[in-house]
Design a protein around this motif. Structure first.
Motif, mmCIF file in Angstrom:
data_model
loop_
_atom_site.group_PDB
_atom_site.id
_atom_site.type_symbol
_atom_site.label_atom_id
_atom_site.label_comp_id
_atom_site.label_asym_id
_atom_site.label_seq_id
_atom_site.Cartn_x
_atom_site.Cartn_y
_atom_site.Cartn_z
ATOM 1 N N TRP A 354 12.617 -4.066 -7.386
ATOM 2 C CA TRP A 354 14.136 -4.321 -7.945
ATOM 3 C C TRP A 354 13.956 -3.977 -9.304
ATOM 4 O O TRP A 354 15.087 -3.506 -9.840
ATOM 5 N N LYS A 355 13.213 -4.383 -10.074
ATOM 6 C CA LYS A 355 13.167 -4.073 -11.701
ATOM 7 C C LYS A 355 12.812 -2.866 -11.929
ATOM 8 O O LYS A 355 13.199 -2.601 -12.937
ATOM 9 N N TYR A 356 11.936 -2.089 -11.299
ATOM 10 C CA TYR A 356 11.467 -0.776 -11.536
ATOM 11 C C TYR A 356 11.851 0.268 -10.633
ATOM 12 O O TYR A 356 11.034 0.871 -10.021
ATOM 13 N N PRO A 357 13.359 0.202 -10.092
ATOM 14 C CA PRO A 357 13.557 1.217 -9.130
ATOM 15 C C PRO A 357 12.998 2.730 -9.146
ATOM 16 O O PRO A 357 12.996 3.389 -8.130
ATOM 17 N N LYS A 358 12.857 3.290 -10.246
ATOM 18 C CA LYS A 358 12.695 4.582 -10.499
ATOM 19 C C LYS A 358 11.066 4.781 -10.695
ATOM 20 O O LYS A 358 10.675 5.802 -10.330
ATOM 21 N N ASP A 359 10.210 3.882 -10.901
ATOM 22 C CA ASP A 359 8.896 3.825 -11.172
ATOM 23 C C ASP A 359 7.916 3.169 -10.106
ATOM 24 O O ASP A 359 6.989 3.465 -10.280
ATOM 25 N N ALA A 360 8.636 2.521 -9.120
ATOM 26 C CA ALA A 360 7.872 1.746 -8.190
ATOM 27 C C ALA A 360 8.582 1.898 -6.930
ATOM 28 O O ALA A 360 9.538 1.783 -6.535
ATOM 29 N N ILE A 361 7.653 2.610 -5.879
ATOM 30 C CA ILE A 361 8.051 3.109 -4.577
ATOM 31 C C ILE A 361 7.302 2.026 -3.741
ATOM 32 O O ILE A 361 6.240 2.164 -3.598
ATOM 33 N N ILE A 362 8.077 1.013 -3.245
ATOM 34 C CA ILE A 362 7.357 -0.027 -2.523
ATOM 35 C C ILE A 362 7.924 0.061 -0.969
ATOM 36 O O ILE A 362 9.081 -0.152 -0.801
ATOM 37 N N HIS A 363 6.750 0.095 0.016
ATOM 38 C CA HIS A 363 7.282 -0.026 1.355
ATOM 39 C C HIS A 363 6.377 -1.262 1.847
ATOM 40 O O HIS A 363 5.276 -1.200 1.837
ATOM 41 N N ILE A 364 7.275 -2.358 2.238
ATOM 42 C CA ILE A 364 6.577 -3.395 2.706
ATOM 43 C C ILE A 364 6.665 -3.222 4.216
ATOM 44 O O ILE A 364 7.600 -2.992 4.824
ATOM 45 N N GLY A 365 5.429 -3.239 4.810
ATOM 46 C CA GLY A 365 5.564 -2.928 6.199
ATOM 47 C C GLY A 365 4.207 -2.188 6.615
ATOM 48 O O GLY A 365 3.408 -2.028 5.851
ATOM 49 N N TYR A 366 4.091 -1.833 7.814
ATOM 50 C CA TYR A 366 3.170 -0.814 8.481
ATOM 51 C C TYR A 366 3.563 0.614 9.002
ATOM 52 O O TYR A 366 4.444 0.415 9.977
ATOM 53 N N SER A 367 2.975 1.541 8.417
ATOM 54 C CA SER A 367 3.517 2.924 8.988
ATOM 55 C C SER A 367 2.443 3.674 8.750
ATOM 56 O O SER A 367 2.102 4.168 7.818
ATOM 57 N N ASN A 368 2.047 4.245 9.915
ATOM 58 C CA ASN A 368 0.881 5.588 9.950
ATOM 59 C C ASN A 368 1.781 6.636 8.959
ATOM 60 O O ASN A 368 0.800 7.447 8.391
ATOM 61 N N MET A 369 2.868 6.878 9.711
ATOM 62 C CA MET A 369 3.375 8.179 8.754
ATOM 63 C C MET A 369 3.491 7.957 7.402
ATOM 64 O O MET A 369 3.138 9.188 6.687
ATOM 65 N N VAL A 370 4.117 6.717 6.909
ATOM 66 C CA VAL A 370 4.111 6.804 5.336
ATOM 67 C C VAL A 370 2.842 6.682 4.806
ATOM 68 O O VAL A 370 2.570 7.191 3.747
ATOM 69 N N SER A 371 1.797 6.164 5.628
ATOM 70 C CA SER A 371 0.355 6.173 4.865
ATOM 71 C C SER A 371 -0.064 7.496 4.628
ATOM 72 O O SER A 371 -0.736 7.958 3.597
ATOM 73 N N HIS A 372 0.012 8.447 5.543
ATOM 74 C CA HIS A 372 -0.189 9.858 5.357
ATOM 75 C C HIS A 372 0.481 10.475 4.356
ATOM 76 O O HIS A 372 -0.102 11.196 3.475
ATOM 77 N N LYS A 373 1.724 10.188 4.268
ATOM 78 C CA LYS A 373 2.500 10.931 3.283
ATOM 79 C C LYS A 373 2.193 10.545 1.818
ATOM 80 O O LYS A 373 2.179 11.224 0.779
#
Ligand code: ADP
Length: 488
Positions: A354-373
């Motif tokens: 929320w505080k650093y929308p441009k510099d912090a990309i946060i995915h809370i959760g579990y995703s094999n696809m996102v982990s590869h990317k």
């Protein structure tokens, strides 16, 4: 060799961490090496049997528990991209639930569920007429299989020459339970529970201790971790027990299944690449940033530090929390995290997002696809673990030319070596003290070579040429199995 592997987690059916990866990778490799492995695991409620091609065998297992008998159905299938047979034990009362261990609280009957799994394993072998040379159990959940092998099944002809090998993936999760019910479920009875017995540890039944004491050989997932856990700091209270079995305790480094983790063939990433066309990695990074809402005007060239992790204290999240805002507030790097776990950490990272929308990309959760990317896109991969039995993601990262910054412990110490600008040797950056300032200094050293040629290419080439192939790991295990058989 006939190898029966039993585990609470096997990728892709049920996974919470590296345990699952290892339990599907090893049997695949053993089969390639001409061995004869089978996998036994629970039929959890969330496993889609149609999707994975499981069929009922029509076999009903008759499983002794305590002083009574229980029944289960057996399903069979094969591990994707292999012919390894996988058997699911269907006992709906125990396993038809949304979680492996809990959801989110631990299930209160995990002692009973996992003793059942361990006991049913032997009945599976009998029903299939499978005579294992090795029963290979993993972590506390299946530890009782080691005790059953040496007691109730010792005198059955089928198991009389079977060796038990027990692999510790994480000593921190030991499975400590109240003795009265646990000893009853196990059929050993309270008479076997007395101070200093192989079941007892400080007044509880300790599954991990049971596995360590009854196995013919004990392995853990890296040589350094095998040494560390014999000392109090890493021993989680079991260092004395491990020292007692030190002659049979072996560290075997986990390996990577490069069929799945390879930037040349990865189906999840924007474009595939290899060490000879690293400029494509820049495109992969940009695409990842676009997908996460950034645009050309957002200075996409900043270093990108990634993490893919369970959000647990073990993983050094506190060190990250200590310094992250210092960096983000001045826009020094971009941070990408994929993780889930303890709520206070999830809340913290949501706040950062929320505080650093441009510099912090946060995915809370579990995703094999996102982990590869994420692993492919990041420039650096941060693993400041307080302890790390092996760690797989640093090895995945290296294959993708993503430079690890790690704390020097366990498997991280066995795989990541500090880059030396004078000699051009090394594949990452590390620090030893569990301390945020030391981590910050390692990050600083890492930034000093970012886009700084020739170092930036040399270190990435070094990392990408590391070979942590799981076929090596599988061969090491076969050696351990031979030693275990010599003990029987
Ligand atoms: P551990 O077993 O302690 O969690 P490892 O590094 O040995 O750590 O293995 C973690 C495995 O779980 C890796 O395959 C990693 O990619 C995966 N993983 C962890 N968290 C996530 C997540 N949030 N989404 C997808 N994969 C994850």
């Amino acid at each position: 060799m006939n190898i029966l592997l039993v585990s609470a987690e096997v990728e892709p059916y049920a996974k919470s961490g590296g345990l699952a990866d290892v339990c599907s990778t090893l049997p695949r490799e053993w089969q390639r090496l001409g061995q004869n492995p089978i996998i036994v695991m629970p039929k959890y409620g969330f496993i889609n049997v149609d999707k994975w091609g499981f069929k009922p065998t029509g076999i009903t297992l008759i499983v002794p528990m305590g002083y009574w008998t229980e029944f289960a159905h057996l399903w069979e299938g094969t591990l994707p991209n292999s012919d390894v047979p996988v058997y699911l034990i269907e006992h709906n009362l125990y396993f038809d639930r949304p979680g492996i261990y809990g959801n989110p609280q631990e299930y209160s009957d995990n002692n009973r569920r996992f003793i059942f799994l361990a006991r049913a394993t032997f009945e599976v072998a009998k029903a299939l007429d499978f005579t294992p040379d090795i029963i290979h159990a993993h972590d506390f959940h299946t530890a009782f299989a080691m005790a059953f092998l040496k007691s109730f099944y010792r005198w059955e002809h089928r198991f009389s020459r079977t060796a038990g090998v027990y692999t510790i993936h994480n000593l921190a999760y030991q499975g400590r339970y109240e003795p009265h019910s646990t000893m009853e479920y196990s059929s050993f009875g309270l008479k076997e529970f007395y101070p200093g017995s192989w079941f007892e540890y400080y007044g509880s039944v300790n599954f991990m201790k049971v596995g360590i004491m009854f196995a013919d050989k004990i392995t853990t997932v890296s040589p350094t971790y095998a040494r560390e856990i014999r000392y109090p700091y890493y021993g989680e209270g079991l260092n004395d027990v491990l020292n007692h079995r030190a002659a049979d305790l072996i560290g075997v480094l986990n390996g990577v299944y490069y069929d799945e983790w390879n930037p040349e063939t990865d189906k999840f990433i924007h474009k595939t690449y290899n060490r000879d066309n690293l400029h494509i990695k820049e495109e992969v990074k940009k695409q990842f940033l676009y997908e996460n809402g950034l645009t050309e005007s957002d200075n996409l060239d900043k270093p990108l530090i990634g993490m893919v992790t369970r959000l647990a204290e073990q993983k050094g999240v506190d060190l990250v929390r200590y310094i992250l805002e210092n960096y983000l507030s001045v826009g020094e790097f971009r941070f990408a995290l994929l993780g889930s776990g303890e709520k206070h950490y999830e809340d913290y990272f949501n706040y950062i997002k929320w505080k650093y929308p441009k510099d912090a990309i946060i995915h809370i959760g579990y995703s094999n696809m996102v982990s590869h990317k994420l692993i492919a896109a990041a420039d650096f991969f941060l693993m400041p673990s307080r302890f790390e039995p092996c760690g797989l993601t640093q090895m995945y990262s290296m294959k993708y030319g993503t430079i690890p910054i790690v704390r020097q412990t366990g498997g991280l110490a066995d795989t990541v070596f500090e880059y030396n600008q004078a000699t051009g040797e090394g594949n990452g950056f590390n620090f030893f003290q569990y301390n945020a300032d030391d981590m910050a200094w390692a990050i600083r050293r890492a930034f000093s070579i970012y886009n700084n040629q020739p170092h930036w290419d040399i270190i990435r080439q070094n990392a990408m040429s590391m070979d942590f192939s799981s076929s090596k790991t599988a061969l090491e295990y076969l050696k351990v199995f031979t030693w275990a058989l010599e003990k029987v």
